[in-house]
Design an enzyme around this catalytic site. Sequence first.
Site, PDB file in Angstrom:
ATOM      1  N   GLU A 181     -65.636   7.827  -9.575  1.00 32.89           N
ATOM      2  CA  GLU A 181     -65.620   7.178 -10.904  1.00 32.89           C
ATOM      3  C   GLU A 181     -66.861   7.535 -11.718  1.00 32.89           C
ATOM      4  O   GLU A 181     -67.672   6.677 -12.068  1.00 32.89           O
ATOM      5  CB  GLU A 181     -65.505   5.664 -10.744  1.00 32.89           C
ATOM      6  CG  GLU A 181     -64.195   5.236 -10.142  1.00 32.89           C
ATOM      7  CD  GLU A 181     -63.972   3.724 -10.171  1.00 32.89           C
ATOM      8  OE1 GLU A 181     -64.954   2.979 -10.195  1.00 32.89           O
ATOM      9  OE2 GLU A 181     -62.808   3.301 -10.155  1.00 32.89           O
ATOM     10  N   GLU A 377     -57.094   5.655  -5.978  1.00 28.99           N
ATOM     11  CA  GLU A 377     -57.350   4.214  -5.893  1.00 28.99           C
ATOM     12  C   GLU A 377     -56.345   3.482  -6.749  1.00 28.99           C
ATOM     13  O   GLU A 377     -56.152   3.832  -7.912  1.00 28.99           O
ATOM     14  CB  GLU A 377     -58.744   3.846  -6.419  1.00 28.99           C
ATOM     15  CG  GLU A 377     -59.872   4.085  -5.480  1.00 28.99           C
ATOM     16  CD  GLU A 377     -61.204   3.564  -6.017  1.00 28.99           C
ATOM     17  OE1 GLU A 377     -61.228   2.514  -6.694  1.00 28.99           O
ATOM     18  OE2 GLU A 377     -62.222   4.216  -5.753  1.00 28.99           O
TER      19      GLU A 377
HETATM   20  C1  BGP Z   1     -63.549   0.991  -8.137  1.00 33.03           C
HETATM   21  C2  BGP Z   1     -64.405   1.548  -7.067  1.00 33.03           C
HETATM   22  C3  BGP Z   1     -64.191   1.006  -5.726  1.00 33.03           C
HETATM   23  C4  BGP Z   1     -63.561  -0.350  -5.661  1.00 33.03           C
HETATM   24  C5  BGP Z   1     -62.546  -0.655  -6.721  1.00 33.03           C
HETATM   25  C6  BGP Z   1     -62.101  -2.092  -6.847  1.00 33.03           C
HETATM   26  O1  BGP Z   1     -64.337   0.782  -9.255  1.00 33.03           O
HETATM   27  O2  BGP Z   1     -64.365   2.949  -6.970  1.00 33.03           O
HETATM   28  O3  BGP Z   1     -65.378   1.195  -5.033  1.00 33.03           O
HETATM   29  O4  BGP Z   1     -64.336  -1.346  -5.231  1.00 33.03           O
HETATM   30  O5  BGP Z   1     -62.945  -0.208  -7.964  1.00 33.03           O
HETATM   31  O6  BGP Z   1     -63.028  -2.833  -7.566  1.00 33.03           O
HETATM   32  P1  BGP Z   1     -63.634  -4.183  -7.066  1.00 33.03           P
HETATM   33  O7  BGP Z   1     -64.113  -3.956  -5.703  1.00 33.03           O
HETATM   34  O8  BGP Z   1     -64.728  -4.476  -8.007  1.00 33.03           O
HETATM   35  O9  BGP Z   1     -62.532  -5.169  -7.141  1.00 33.03           O
END
Ligand code: BGP
Length: 480
Positions: A181, A377
């Site tokens: 990201e 993701e």
């Molecule tokens: C993205 C990241 C992850 C992950 C996901 C979910 O931003 O690449 O590392 O954590 O989001 O977000 P969160 O954990 O804040 O719910």
Amino acid sequence: MEKKFPQGFLWGGATAANQCEGAYKEGGRGLSSVDVVPYGPDRMKVSRGEMKMLRCLDGYTYPSHEAIDFYHHYKEDIALFAEMGFKCYRMSIAWTRILPNGDDDVPNEAGLKFYEDVFKECHKYGIEPLVTIDHFDTPIALIEKFGGWRDKRMIDAYVKYCRVIFDRYKDLVKYWITFNEINMLLHMSFMGAGIYFEPGEDKEQVKYTAANNELLASARAVKLAHEMMPGAMMGCMLAAGQFYPYRCAPEDVLDGLEKDRDNYFFIDVQARGYYPVWAKKRMERAGIVLDLTKEEEELLREGAVDYVAFSYYCSRCTTADKEFFEAHKRPGNAVFASVENPHLPFTEWGWQIDPTGLRITINTLYDRYQKPLFVVENGLGANDKLEADGSVHDPYRISYMRKHIEAMRDAITLDGIPLIGFTSWGCIDLVSASSGEMKKRYGMIYVDKDDQGNGNLKRYRKDSFYWYKKVIASDGADLD
Ligand code: BGP
């Protein structure tokens, strides 16, 4: 309509070292940015680079230190992934396990061995590893030395790290992502780029300098990988999600275009190999000066990626009417400010649910880059309840996943987009990046641990585990 996904589609799940490994001091590992991002009210301030915390302080808890202890449970966890039928497992390497100070001349053998074992364990089950080289992970020693990615010397350190891991894992890993990201560094500058802002400094200048350095580092990594590992597939990675105009007023449409550009800017450079003209104009207008030589411009061209990976959780919505925007901002979208879209439901954490938005995002990315895409993701963060008999009933997660997988299927079969695969985020419960919570669970595997660190770390299969297994076994044809 063809219900099956294409042959060879990489079904799987995704994690990141800092959110699952734990064992933060074991095996010679050095301290990393994520280790000093605490749980609780100061987390966002530290993540954004607004509060300086380069050491672990008394009175705070740091979720990455133990996380779900994948470091000691990886065999059990990979066996569970294999049981679900994973074809692919996306994970990241912790830079400081390999180079504890970020730029050591002699790599740390214990760290190298750990990932070698993990990759071999994956291959044992026919699971293809997909490796993020830097997932919110800047060595503290380099932050102290250079101030994070604001300094060009970070590029050499990163390339040094890449050379070590490419050399060691060239026969074990084919799919790579240079930065997780990458656009996140505009919002969570410490998490994304190890940057703490000194009071009074020009934040925008610092952010775009850091962005330029990461883009150059990414290009060098891609070039190096192609030299060292013929056949390697090198990807970039975007926190994606289309901005919709709240109204059809042209000002709102233009506002959406500009906000999308904040994000696409990075991928435009990584996928096309050059800065778009509007980006140069924008920086010029904002008084941002980029230190980019002719040779570096050439490097960006030579270091264009092979595929575009992205995360997708929700679409976003915007309006040029600033007052309206402020009054209707959706709470929960702490990172990407968004107006509430009245047409969409939302999760317990306030993220709006929009499967069609995934199809729209996929199409937009493909129109823009014409490169294979990879959804690395996507998933639902929710509170789950572990029942006395060890079961976890999560129909809400199954429903979320089903609709998003259908959207991908439409993008493939109706729109003809080349999608390489899908790795569901947090396939096993892990620490939330934004909130540091454990209770925001994404997994199809439940881990017994709570926000206070209690729990025996035992793993349990949720209902979604069995459902996803069926989905993979049927190549996506059976989503019931
Ligand atoms: C993205 C990241 C992850 C992950 C996901 C979910 O931003 O690449 O590392 O954590 O989001 O977000 P969160 O954990 O804040 O719910």
